[in-house]
Design an enzyme around this catalytic site. Structure first.
Site, PDB file in Angstrom:
ATOM      1  N   GLY A  94      -2.666  10.744   5.046  1.00 46.99           N
ATOM      2  CA  GLY A  94      -2.194  10.065   3.852  1.00 46.99           C
ATOM      3  C   GLY A  94      -0.800   9.518   4.071  1.00 46.99           C
ATOM      4  O   GLY A  94       0.023  10.132   4.759  1.00 46.99           O
ATOM      5  N   THR A 103       2.258   6.379   2.272  1.00 45.54           N
ATOM      6  CA  THR A 103       2.622   5.588   1.103  1.00 45.54           C
ATOM      7  C   THR A 103       2.914   4.165   1.538  1.00 45.54           C
ATOM      8  O   THR A 103       3.083   3.878   2.718  1.00 45.54           O
ATOM      9  CB  THR A 103       3.844   6.174   0.369  1.00 45.54           C
ATOM     10  OG1 THR A 103       3.922   5.570  -0.934  1.00 45.54           O
ATOM     11  CG2 THR A 103       5.147   5.912   1.123  1.00 45.54           C
ATOM     12  N   ASP A 123      -8.655  -6.365  -4.445  1.00 42.67           N
ATOM     13  CA  ASP A 123      -8.213  -6.557  -5.832  1.00 42.67           C
ATOM     14  C   ASP A 123      -9.127  -7.480  -6.633  1.00 42.67           C
ATOM     15  O   ASP A 123      -8.745  -7.960  -7.705  1.00 42.67           O
ATOM     16  CB  ASP A 123      -6.784  -7.113  -5.852  1.00 42.67           C
ATOM     17  CG  ASP A 123      -5.760  -6.066  -5.449  1.00 42.67           C
ATOM     18  OD1 ASP A 123      -5.857  -4.928  -5.922  1.00 42.67           O
ATOM     19  OD2 ASP A 123      -4.853  -6.400  -4.662  1.00 42.67           O
ATOM     20  N   ARG A 167       2.724   5.166 -10.303  1.00 44.68           N
ATOM     21  CA  ARG A 167       1.668   4.224 -10.671  1.00 44.68           C
ATOM     22  C   ARG A 167       0.401   4.492  -9.877  1.00 44.68           C
ATOM     23  O   ARG A 167      -0.704   4.242 -10.366  1.00 44.68           O
ATOM     24  CB  ARG A 167       2.127   2.778 -10.515  1.00 44.68           C
ATOM     25  CG  ARG A 167       1.141   1.802 -11.183  1.00 44.68           C
ATOM     26  CD  ARG A 167       1.693   0.413 -11.421  1.00 44.68           C
ATOM     27  NE  ARG A 167       1.935  -0.334 -10.208  1.00 44.68           N
ATOM     28  CZ  ARG A 167       3.134  -0.660  -9.743  1.00 44.68           C
ATOM     29  NH1 ARG A 167       4.229  -0.278 -10.405  1.00 44.68           N
ATOM     30  NH2 ARG A 167       3.265  -1.350  -8.631  1.00 44.68           N
ATOM     31  N   TRP A 222      -3.131   4.798 -11.510  1.00 43.22           N
ATOM     32  CA  TRP A 222      -4.342   4.068 -11.113  1.00 43.22           C
ATOM     33  C   TRP A 222      -5.516   5.026 -10.958  1.00 43.22           C
ATOM     34  O   TRP A 222      -6.646   4.726 -11.388  1.00 43.22           O
ATOM     35  CB  TRP A 222      -4.145   3.363  -9.777  1.00 43.22           C
ATOM     36  CG  TRP A 222      -3.205   2.202  -9.662  1.00 43.22           C
ATOM     37  CD1 TRP A 222      -2.344   1.968  -8.614  1.00 43.22           C
ATOM     38  CD2 TRP A 222      -3.031   1.080 -10.552  1.00 43.22           C
ATOM     39  NE1 TRP A 222      -1.660   0.793  -8.814  1.00 43.22           N
ATOM     40  CE2 TRP A 222      -2.068   0.219  -9.986  1.00 43.22           C
ATOM     41  CE3 TRP A 222      -3.622   0.724 -11.770  1.00 43.22           C
ATOM     42  CZ2 TRP A 222      -1.669  -0.967 -10.595  1.00 43.22           C
ATOM     43  CZ3 TRP A 222      -3.216  -0.458 -12.395  1.00 43.22           C
ATOM     44  CH2 TRP A 222      -2.258  -1.274 -11.814  1.00 43.22           C
ATOM     45  N   ASP A 268      -4.989   1.984  -5.716  1.00 42.38           N
ATOM     46  CA  ASP A 268      -5.216   0.869  -6.635  1.00 42.38           C
ATOM     47  C   ASP A 268      -6.687   0.469  -6.731  1.00 42.38           C
ATOM     48  O   ASP A 268      -7.150  -0.010  -7.765  1.00 42.38           O
ATOM     49  CB  ASP A 268      -4.414  -0.359  -6.188  1.00 42.38           C
ATOM     50  CG  ASP A 268      -2.987  -0.063  -5.775  1.00 42.38           C
ATOM     51  OD1 ASP A 268      -2.750   0.991  -5.154  1.00 42.38           O
ATOM     52  OD2 ASP A 268      -2.105  -0.892  -6.039  1.00 42.38           O
TER      53      ASP A 268
END
Length: 380
Positions: free
Chosen positions: A217, A219, A92, A231, A235, A159
Site C-alpha cells: 500500500g 499514497t 474515473d 478523502r 471515498w 477513488d
C-alpha cells in the site's frame, strides 16, 4: 432552526447559486477555485468534469426547471469525446458518466444518454485486471513518460470505489453479469488491500502487473504511505455503502460500517476533517471540506440501509455533525461573489493545491444535503 430546516434552506441556496452562475460558467466545467472564490476551468477531458453536470441534474431533479436540464445536456459533446478517444479514459468513468449520461437517462429517458452510459461502463470494464482482481486506476500507456507509466501500472486506488456504481447500473440495465462480477471482485480486493486491519485506509495499492501478486500500500495524495488520507477514507465509506445498496451483499455493509466507525473516531470533535489523519506537528493541518461532504453523503446513505434503527441514528448524527461543520466553517452560499458552494477544500496538498473550492466537494455537499432531508433517488 431545526436541522432539516437549516439543511433545506442551504440546499435552496445551492440551487440558487447554480442558477445565478450559469451565465458565467456557460459550457465550461469547474476544476478548482482561485483565491477569490472564482472558478478555474478544465481544459478538455478531466476526471472532475462530471461534477458540475451532476449538480445541474440534481438541481433539475429538485426544481423541474428546464434551464438546469438544458445546461446539463449542452455538455454532452465533451463526454462524447471521451468515448471516442481511448487516451482520455481511465478509472474515473463513473465520476464522469454516472453524473452525466446515467443521470440524463434516469431523469429524461433519453436513449442516447443510456447508450453513452453503457459505452462508458464497457470502457471501465475493459480496465479490469483479472490477475490481481482490480480495475486499473490511471493509464500506463505510451512511451513519452516512462516514470509515470511505471508508477501507474498495476495500481488500484480508493477513488475507484465511487466508480463501481456505473457497473452496477449497467448490470441492472442489461442483465450482463460481467458488469456486476467485476464490480464485486474489485470491491473485495479493495476491502482486503486498501482497508487496513485497524480500519484506516491506503490511498493506493500496488500489484505485480504480470502476476497480480499484492505488493504494498502507498499514497499519492496523502501525507505518507502509512498515513490515512481523509478523502480516501471518505471515498471508501461512500463506495462500500453504494455497493451494499446495489447488491445487499453483507460483506460490503460490514466494510462500510468499519470504515465509518473509524472515521468517527478520527474526526473526533473537530468540525471538518483534516486532509490527512496522521499529520506530524510539522505539517500544516489544512482541513478538507470535500472529505467532509463525501463522508456525510456516504453516512446518510449508510443510515438509509436496512440496519438497526439505533445504528442508523448514529450514522445520521455523525453526518449531521459533519454538515454542521461545513456550514459553520466552509459555507459560501451566503458569500457575495463566490461561484462555488464550499471553501477550504484540499485537492492535493503535497502538490500545493489546498484551501480552495472544489467541484466534487460542491457536488457531494448537495447530495449530502438532499439525503439529509429525505431524498433517496440519485445517479449512483
Amino acid at each position: 432552526m431545526h436541522t432539516d430546516e437549516a439543511h433545506q434552506a442551504t440546499l435552496t441556496r445551492c440551487v440558487e447559486r447554480l442558477r445565478q452562475q450559469m451565465p458565467a460558467v456557460g459550457l465550461r466545467n469547474p476544476k478548482i477555485g482561485n483565491a477569490h472564490n472564482r472558478w478555474i476551468y478544465c481544459n478538455g477531458a478531466d476526471w472532475v468534469m462530471g461534477f458540475q453536470t451532476g449538480q445541474l441534474w440534481l438541481a433539475y431533479q429538485l426544481t423541474g426547471s428546464s434551464a438546469f436540464k438544458n445546461a446539463a445536456q449542452a455538455r454532452r459533446p465533451e463526454f462524447e469525446q471521451i468515448l471516442r478517444d481511448r487516451r482520455l479514459r481511465d478509472h474515473d468513468l463513473g465520476f464522469q458518466f454516472s453524473l452525466s449520461s446515467v443521470a440524463e437517462w434516469l431523469l429524461t429517458g433519453d436513449d442516447r444518454a443510456r447508450a453513452m452510459g453503457i459505452s462508458a461502463a464497457d470502457a471501465l470494464l475493459a480496465r479490469f485486471r483479472p490477475e490481481g482482481g482490480y480495475i486499473q486506476a490511471w493509464s500506463a500507456q505510451g512511451t513519452h513518460d516512462r516514470e509515470k507509466a511505471a508508477f501507474a501500472n498495476g495500481r488500484m486506488i480508493a477513488d475507484t470505489m465511487q466508480n463501481l456504481a456505473l457497473l452496477y447500473w449497467a448490470h441492472r440495465e442489461t442483465a450482463i453479469e460481467d458488469y456486476r462480477d467485476v464490480a464485486q471482485i474489485h470491491a473485495a480486493t479493495a476491502a482486503s488491500c486498501l482497508v487496513r486491519d485497524d480500519d484506516t485506509s491506503f490511498h493506493t495499492f500496488l500489484f505485480d502487473p504480470s502476476t497480480g501478486e499484492p505488493l504494498r500500500g502507498e499514497t499519492h495524495q496523502g501525507y505518507a504511505d502509512a498515513s490515512c488520507w481523509s478523502r480516501g477514507q471518505a471515498w471508501l465509506m461512500h463506495g462500500f455503502a453504494q455497493c451494499y445498496a446495489a447488491t445487499r451483499d453483507p460483506a460490503h455493509l460490514d466494510v462500510a460500517r468499519r470504515l465509518s466507525a473509524k472515521a468517527e473516531a478520527l474526526v473526533g470533535s473537530t468540525a471538518v476533517p483534516v486532509w490527512d489523519f496522521n499529520l506530524p506537528d510539522t505539517e500544516t493541518p489544512y482541513i478538507d471540506s470535500s472529505a467532509g461532504a463525501v463522508m456525510a453523503a456516504g453516512l446518510y446513505l449508510l443510515a438509509d440501509q436496512d440496519i438497526p434503527a439505533e445504528e442508523a441514528l448514529r450514522w445520521r448524527a455523525f453526518a449531521d455533525r459533519l454538515i454542521d461543520g461545513l456550514l459553520s466553517t466552509c459555507d459560501l452560499t451566503k458569500t457575495e461573489g463566490a461561484q462555488g458552494l464550499l471553501a477550504h477544500g484540499a485537492a492535493h496538498v503535497p502538490a500545493g493545491r489546498c484551501d480552495t473550492m472544489l467541484p466534487y466537494g460542491d457536488y457531494y455537499f448537495m447530495e449530502a444535503l438532499m439525503r439529509s432531508v429525505g431524498h433517496t433517488q440519485f445517479f449512483w
